[in-house]
Design a protein around this motif. Sequence first.
Motif, PDB file in Angstrom:
ATOM      1  N   PHE A   1       0.342  -1.432   0.125  1.00  0.00           N
ATOM      2  CA  PHE A   1      -0.364   0.177  -0.257  1.00  0.00           C
ATOM      3  C   PHE A   1       1.078   1.517  -0.345  1.00  0.00           C
ATOM      4  N   GLU A   2       0.359   2.334  -0.677  1.00  0.00           N
ATOM      5  CA  GLU A   2       1.107   3.951  -0.086  1.00  0.00           C
ATOM      6  C   GLU A   2       1.304   4.440   0.690  1.00  0.00           C
ATOM      7  N   LEU A   3       2.666   4.372   0.894  1.00  0.00           N
ATOM      8  CA  LEU A   3       2.813   4.923   2.519  1.00  0.00           C
ATOM      9  C   LEU A   3       2.202   6.447   2.758  1.00  0.00           C
ATOM     10  N   PRO A   4       1.714   6.928   3.363  1.00  0.00           N
ATOM     11  CA  PRO A   4       0.449   8.087   3.662  1.00  0.00           C
ATOM     12  C   PRO A   4       1.957   9.519   3.621  1.00  0.00           C
ATOM     13  N   GLY A   5       1.558  10.627   3.660  1.00  0.00           N
ATOM     14  CA  GLY A   5       1.475  11.867   3.255  1.00  0.00           C
ATOM     15  C   GLY A   5       1.603  12.053   5.140  1.00  0.00           C
ATOM     16  N   GLN A   6       2.713  13.160   5.616  1.00  0.00           N
ATOM     17  CA  GLN A   6       2.661  13.318   6.920  1.00  0.00           C
ATOM     18  C   GLN A   6       1.715  14.128   7.718  1.00  0.00           C
ATOM     19  N   ARG A   7       0.832  13.939   8.815  1.00  0.00           N
ATOM     20  CA  ARG A   7       0.115  14.571   8.529  1.00  0.00           C
ATOM     21  C   ARG A   7       0.378  15.633  10.409  1.00  0.00           C
ATOM     22  N   ASP A   8       0.155  17.023  10.714  1.00  0.00           N
ATOM     23  CA  ASP A   8       0.852  17.623  11.361  1.00  0.00           C
ATOM     24  C   ASP A   8       0.829  17.143  13.080  1.00  0.00           C
ATOM     25  N   ALA A   9       1.604  17.451  13.458  1.00  0.00           N
ATOM     26  CA  ALA A   9       2.035  15.896  14.786  1.00  0.00           C
ATOM     27  C   ALA A   9       1.065  16.954  16.474  1.00  0.00           C
ATOM     28  N   GLU A  10       0.728  17.838  16.245  1.00  0.00           N
ATOM     29  CA  GLU A  10      -0.209  18.943  17.085  1.00  0.00           C
ATOM     30  C   GLU A  10      -1.197  18.666  16.643  1.00  0.00           C
ATOM     31  N   ASP A  11      -2.213  18.777  15.635  1.00  0.00           N
ATOM     32  CA  ASP A  11      -2.975  17.967  14.909  1.00  0.00           C
ATOM     33  C   ASP A  11      -3.318  16.465  15.868  1.00  0.00           C
ATOM     34  N   ILE A  12      -2.711  15.720  14.866  1.00  0.00           N
ATOM     35  CA  ILE A  12      -2.853  14.263  15.842  1.00  0.00           C
ATOM     36  C   ILE A  12      -3.079  13.846  17.307  1.00  0.00           C
TER      37      ILE A  12
ATOM     38  N   GLY B   1       8.171  10.286  11.366  1.00  0.00           N
ATOM     39  CA  GLY B   1       6.874  11.535  12.144  1.00  0.00           C
ATOM     40  C   GLY B   1       7.774  12.468  12.949  1.00  0.00           C
ATOM     41  N   GLU B   2       6.974  13.568  13.415  1.00  0.00           N
ATOM     42  CA  GLU B   2       7.170  13.919  14.811  1.00  0.00           C
ATOM     43  C   GLU B   2       6.899  13.279  15.990  1.00  0.00           C
ATOM     44  N   LEU B   3       5.376  12.314  16.258  1.00  0.00           N
ATOM     45  CA  LEU B   3       4.675  11.898  16.871  1.00  0.00           C
ATOM     46  C   LEU B   3       5.951  10.813  17.792  1.00  0.00           C
ATOM     47  N   GLY B   4       7.114  10.449  16.947  1.00  0.00           N
ATOM     48  CA  GLY B   4       7.667   9.292  17.604  1.00  0.00           C
ATOM     49  C   GLY B   4       7.613   7.926  16.696  1.00  0.00           C
ATOM     50  N   PHE B   5       8.272   6.817  17.468  1.00  0.00           N
ATOM     51  CA  PHE B   5       8.583   5.328  16.921  1.00  0.00           C
ATOM     52  C   PHE B   5       6.885   5.081  17.326  1.00  0.00           C
ATOM     53  N   GLU B   6       7.019   4.635  19.054  1.00  0.00           N
ATOM     54  CA  GLU B   6       5.801   4.095  19.749  1.00  0.00           C
ATOM     55  C   GLU B   6       4.220   5.099  19.189  1.00  0.00           C
ATOM     56  N   ASN B   7       4.059   6.340  19.268  1.00  0.00           N
ATOM     57  CA  ASN B   7       3.453   7.426  19.153  1.00  0.00           C
ATOM     58  C   ASN B   7       2.356   7.370  18.159  1.00  0.00           C
TER      59      ASN B   7
END
Length: 368
Positions: free
Chosen positions: A6-17, A236-242
């Motif tokens: 499957f295609e990889l997703p675009g990055q979303r804003d970490a604060e929004d997530i 992404g900015e969330l880090g591995f676990e998040n």
Amino acid sequence: MTQAPFELPGQRDAEDIMSEPDTHPVATTRKRLSFLAFVEHTRVSSNASLGLQEGLELFEYAEDLGYDTGYVRHRHLETYLSSPFTFLAAVSQRAKRIRIGTSVTPLRFEQPIRLAEDAATLDLLSEGRLELGLSSGYAATESTFSQAFGEIEGDDIRALVDARLSSFLAALEGRTVATAESDLSFAKAGAELTVQPHSPGLRDRVAYGAGGGTSAQKAGARGLRLQLSTLNTEIGELGFENTQAQSIRTYRDEHAKVRSSPASPSFASVSRAIAPFDSATERAELEWLLERDAERAASVGEGPLPFQFGRVAHGSGEQIAEALIDDAGIHAADELVIALPFDYPAETQRRILRQFAEDAAPHLPYLR
């Protein structure tokens, strides 16, 4: 290395997530504790493989320790299991409780109807203990593997894997795969034929190995289970676990739309590497893992593929538990899989399983 189709997703804003409400609270039930092993088939003499024998003994040992599931890695043209179903069939006759599975079987190299026949047979032999993990194949080395397994028409691995996955799931569901064109010894002309044997519950125990949010979402939309490994294929900015926790939430949202029945709930597993040691000698034995972990942490995103690896929890049982107790990915999942390292002696593999089960697991509330 496998790559999801499957295609990889675009990055979303970490604060929004991070600000989104979590509609999937941490489950209060105990999570499964499982392991993932490289089983090798070398050291052959007198028509027997010491590597395979040690693999069988590892499953029996893990069962005695209380592990819920044992997964094996599926490899081709390597010294590790190229035919895991035959190995797991042998396991099922020696270990009578532990669940058995693959993580992952690469669909690039499988004929889906034959795979369905083998999977159903194994599931019946094990009395419904098969946990089948699937993924795409070795896209990065396609030119090499095509020599053995044939060229892909159109050079589109994603389309090929999607089609084979659809055929495989249809076969497991008992849908028609052929129609008798004339009277046969076992069917009349016009009879609709299905894959035999049929194992009724297996469809609900098929998982897909995802590397990121989009592939996790599509696994949910297929009504599959989800397997996340010790690496993410997106950074992404969330880090591995998040990031893994977010992927699991996305997966569950999609899964609920297609398989909302309590009889077929969503199920997500995450893998973590550990290096337990209680002495300088034991630490020295695992030093290579610690050095590789440090190198990966220092070079996130470098190289041809943007991988992000989870850290290796290490030290005493209590130190490992402290490193994993607040892991967001584990909390969001239903199963924690201890990923054993490759090319280590059988006694080291058993020690890792024993020290985690006896010294770390008791300190993790979600495993009690």
